[in-house]
Design a protein around this motif. Sequence first.
Motif, PDB file in Angstrom:
ATOM      1  N   UNK A 127       0.825  -1.212   0.000  1.00 57.13           N
ATOM      2  CA  UNK A 127       0.000   0.000   0.000  1.00 57.13           C
ATOM      3  C   UNK A 127       0.855   1.256   0.000  1.00 57.13           C
ATOM      4  N   UNK A 128       0.374   2.245  -0.722  1.00 54.80           N
ATOM      5  CA  UNK A 128       1.043   3.549  -0.779  1.00 54.80           C
ATOM      6  C   UNK A 128      -0.046   4.610  -0.631  1.00 54.80           C
ATOM      7  N   UNK A 129      -0.097   5.223   0.537  1.00 55.47           N
ATOM      8  CA  UNK A 129      -1.194   6.143   0.858  1.00 55.47           C
ATOM      9  C   UNK A 129      -0.807   7.600   0.593  1.00 55.47           C
ATOM     10  N   UNK A 130      -1.738   8.330   0.008  1.00 57.83           N
ATOM     11  CA  UNK A 130      -1.532   9.757  -0.211  1.00 57.83           C
ATOM     12  C   UNK A 130      -2.171  10.546   0.932  1.00 57.83           C
ATOM     13  N   UNK A 131      -1.942  11.820   0.932  1.00 55.78           N
ATOM     14  CA  UNK A 131      -2.640  12.692   1.877  1.00 55.78           C
ATOM     15  C   UNK A 131      -4.100  12.831   1.434  1.00 55.78           C
ATOM     16  N   UNK A 132      -4.914  13.338   2.326  1.00 52.66           N
ATOM     17  CA  UNK A 132      -6.329  13.539   2.017  1.00 52.66           C
ATOM     18  C   UNK A 132      -6.462  14.559   0.888  1.00 52.66           C
ATOM     19  N   UNK A 133      -7.294  14.214  -0.096  1.00 53.30           N
ATOM     20  CA  UNK A 133      -7.535  15.096  -1.233  1.00 53.30           C
ATOM     21  C   UNK A 133      -8.941  15.664  -1.106  1.00 53.30           C
ATOM     22  N   UNK A 134      -9.119  16.992  -1.205  1.00 59.11           N
ATOM     23  CA  UNK A 134     -10.460  17.583  -1.080  1.00 59.11           C
ATOM     24  C   UNK A 134     -11.367  17.204  -2.249  1.00 59.11           C
ATOM     25  N   UNK A 135     -12.646  17.484  -2.092  1.00 56.00           N
ATOM     26  CA  UNK A 135     -13.632  17.183  -3.133  1.00 56.00           C
ATOM     27  C   UNK A 135     -13.530  18.187  -4.275  1.00 56.00           C
ATOM     28  N   UNK A 136     -12.435  18.115  -4.966  1.00 57.03           N
ATOM     29  CA  UNK A 136     -12.174  19.000  -6.094  1.00 57.03           C
ATOM     30  C   UNK A 136     -11.721  18.121  -7.255  1.00 57.03           C
ATOM     31  N   UNK A 137     -12.478  18.084  -8.363  1.00 53.83           N
ATOM     32  CA  UNK A 137     -12.133  17.163  -9.451  1.00 53.83           C
ATOM     33  C   UNK A 137     -10.726  17.349  -9.999  1.00 53.83           C
ATOM     34  N   UNK A 138     -10.239  18.576 -10.054  1.00 58.75           N
ATOM     35  CA  UNK A 138      -8.897  18.812 -10.573  1.00 58.75           C
ATOM     36  C   UNK A 138      -7.840  18.240  -9.632  1.00 58.75           C
ATOM     37  N   UNK A 139      -8.048  18.429  -8.330  1.00 59.87           N
ATOM     38  CA  UNK A 139      -7.076  17.914  -7.364  1.00 59.87           C
ATOM     39  C   UNK A 139      -7.125  16.383  -7.294  1.00 59.87           C
ATOM     40  N   UNK A 140      -8.316  15.829  -7.432  1.00 57.71           N
ATOM     41  CA  UNK A 140      -8.418  14.364  -7.465  1.00 57.71           C
ATOM     42  C   UNK A 140      -7.722  13.834  -8.708  1.00 57.71           C
ATOM     43  N   UNK A 141      -7.933  14.511  -9.836  1.00 51.76           N
ATOM     44  CA  UNK A 141      -7.286  14.089 -11.084  1.00 51.76           C
ATOM     45  C   UNK A 141      -5.773  14.163 -10.960  1.00 51.76           C
ATOM     46  N   UNK A 142      -5.269  15.224 -10.332  1.00 51.19           N
ATOM     47  CA  UNK A 142      -3.817  15.361 -10.145  1.00 51.19           C
ATOM     48  C   UNK A 142      -3.274  14.227  -9.288  1.00 51.19           C
ATOM     49  N   UNK A 143      -4.027  13.877  -8.230  1.00 51.48           N
ATOM     50  CA  UNK A 143      -3.581  12.802  -7.343  1.00 51.48           C
ATOM     51  C   UNK A 143      -3.571  11.467  -8.082  1.00 51.48           C
ATOM     52  N   UNK A 144      -4.575  11.235  -8.902  1.00 49.39           N
ATOM     53  CA  UNK A 144      -4.640   9.981  -9.662  1.00 49.39           C
ATOM     54  C   UNK A 144      -3.499   9.916 -10.667  1.00 49.39           C
ATOM     55  N   UNK A 145      -3.269  11.002 -11.399  1.00 56.04           N
ATOM     56  CA  UNK A 145      -2.204  11.015 -12.407  1.00 56.04           C
ATOM     57  C   UNK A 145      -0.842  10.767 -11.762  1.00 56.04           C
ATOM     58  N   UNK A 146      -0.656  11.298 -10.563  1.00 52.95           N
ATOM     59  CA  UNK A 146       0.617  11.114  -9.866  1.00 52.95           C
ATOM     60  C   UNK A 146       0.778   9.686  -9.343  1.00 52.95           C
ATOM     61  N   UNK A 147      -0.319   8.915  -9.379  1.00 53.09           N
ATOM     62  CA  UNK A 147      -0.285   7.561  -8.822  1.00 53.09           C
ATOM     63  C   UNK A 147      -0.218   6.483  -9.889  1.00 53.09           C
ATOM     64  N   UNK A 148      -0.156   6.882 -11.149  1.00 51.50           N
ATOM     65  CA  UNK A 148      -0.223   5.902 -12.237  1.00 51.50           C
ATOM     66  C   UNK A 148       1.094   5.159 -12.462  1.00 51.50           C
ATOM     67  N   UNK A 149       2.096   5.454 -11.637  1.00 47.08           N
ATOM     68  CA  UNK A 149       3.337   4.675 -11.715  1.00 47.08           C
ATOM     69  C   UNK A 149       3.229   3.380 -10.921  1.00 47.08           C
ATOM     70  N   UNK A 150       2.106   3.221 -10.191  1.00 46.67           N
ATOM     71  CA  UNK A 150       1.865   1.987  -9.446  1.00 46.67           C
ATOM     72  C   UNK A 150       1.082   1.004 -10.299  1.00 46.67           C
TER      73      UNK A 150
END
Length: 397
Positions: free
Chosen positions: A219-242
């Motif tokens: 498991x690799x946990x990120x910090x809490x991401x607010x309910x903002x589609x752009x910030x969620x998208x950024x978090x997902x894109x940064x996680x696609x190396x997994x």
Amino acid sequence: MGKIFRERTPVGEARKLFLENISPIRESEEVPLEACAGRVLAEVVIAERNVPHYRRSAMDGYAVRASDTLGATPSNPVLLQLSENVGEGTCIWVHTGTAVPDEADAVLMVEDTVVVGDMVEARAQVYPNRNIGMVGEDVKIGDLIFEKGHFLRPCDASVLASLGFSDVRVLRKPVVTIIPTGDELVSRENTLEVPPPGMVLETNGLMAALYVEKWGGIPRCTKIVPDDPEKIADAVKASLDGDMVLICGGTSVGKRDHAPQVVESLGKLLVHGVGSVPGKPAALGVIGEVPIVCLPGYPVAGLVALYFFARPGLRKCGAIPEIPDTVLKMCLAAKLSSRIGYVSFVRVVFEGDRVRPLMGAGAGVLSSVAKADGYVLVPENVEGYEAGEEVSVFLIE
């Protein structure tokens, strides 16, 4: 796909579609035997030595020539001379596992002897090779020990150690990124203070991470991401190396639910809305080659989605063989209700030799899982079970 999901995909169909979009990991690594349990072999294992590599005694007793014990019985014992060598009429003491001298062809169990001074009374007749472990009796050179893809257990590590292995090549573990989302979430770093009304401690990410680890992933946990589609998208894109991404929360159709739409904007949304109770708002997708599971924010609904989709997805990703669940056949102590058209995940507790459904345990009541001993899966076409009916109870891991 619009924000409102009008149709919910049956659980089995959703899982099948999801698994079809997952490719098993091929990369491997060397690990010490001490850390190999629960890993998947990346190559075939062929024995390069015999086990045992010498003739060994299978019992505590005396190495003898079998012919010297001919006719021995408790009432008619044969006397043998205790010696340092085995020859005609002589014997030597051997422990279990001791090398048997070449001159000996059997071991007489100590239970079948009486020692008088330096003489041994043989009170049983033994035959050639009796109580002797022969060279290669356990494993022979060239034997196929394990196939590629074998799921290693502690007993397997012992076999590998007996063959001289200190390390073994296994498939690497899948890396699973867990993204908790929600304006209402408070980091568990602030657990000393009770959150204000409307705010809750983030726990779904913790639960998901521990299950990922238990099921064979990293498991690799990120910090809490607010309910903002752009910030969620950024978090997902940064996680696609997994190898997989789990998004916790924001899966329904409210104004603050953005996870499925983010997945659709970045890749392919396979399913939004499944036929399970709880867990209806779960969503599944794939971005590039990375599978995505959107877990509902309600804790029990999130747990159900973990069981139904994240666990089989993780197993396929890591090429982990399917391990049967622990299932008990038990009778119900009370009626169990369910809803036609949905797979119902019903928590139950043991009550003697029966099980009782936990009442009033909604999707947001995570403690109901901690109180439960197991769960019953009621199929879509069944409207509950009556008291006294036998059901299959899956133990909660």
